[in-house]
Design a protein around this motif. Structure first.
Motif: not given
Length: 137
Positions: A81-84, A90-93
């Motif tokens: 997932g690409l998340v703000p 942005f960060s990843l999960e």
């Protein structure tokens, strides 16, 4: 220590082209529909998901061999997932879903996943940087 292998790739951005120097990978990159693109190309998150799942499955094979477990039929799915990040970036999960063969018990599966997470190069690279959830299915 010197690297066992070094991959070299070049990309022109999220909406362009990505290639490796050996010519084995040459992909059209594009923004996903969810980010305003037409979805015609692949994106970095998809490439990361495939790379992480492949690497994790291979690492699991090594760990399982030491544990005397047969994971011939294992399947690893990575959801990236690409998340703000709340700071304009942005960060990843990541969630790794591992479908274990029927002959592996839930306890063996959990132990195998935990041990593999310590061996996998992607897991070692992401540890402490992004959240990674491990799920035995």
């Amino acid at each position: 220590m010197s690297a066992l292998y070094t991959a070299v790739g070049t990309a022109s951005g999220r909406d362009g082209r990505g290639v490796t120097t050996d010519g084995k990978l040459d992909v059209k990159l594009g923004l996903p529909v969810e980010m305003g693109g037409d979805g015609a190309g692949t994106n970095p998150e998809q490439l990361f998901a495939v790379g992480y799942s492949a690497c994790f499955a291979s690492a699991m094979g090594l760990v399982a061999k030491k544990m005397k477990l047969d994971v011939t039929d294992v399947s690893v799915t990575a959801e990236v997932g690409l998340v703000p990040n709340g700071q304009g970036g942005f960060s990843l999960e990541v969630t790794l879903r591992v479908e274990m063969p029927d002959h592996i018990t839930a306890a063996e599966g959990e132990k195998l996943l935990a041990a593999t997470h310590q061996v996998c190069p992607y897991s070692n690279a992401t540890r402490g940087n992004i959240p990674v959830t491990l799920v035995v299915e």
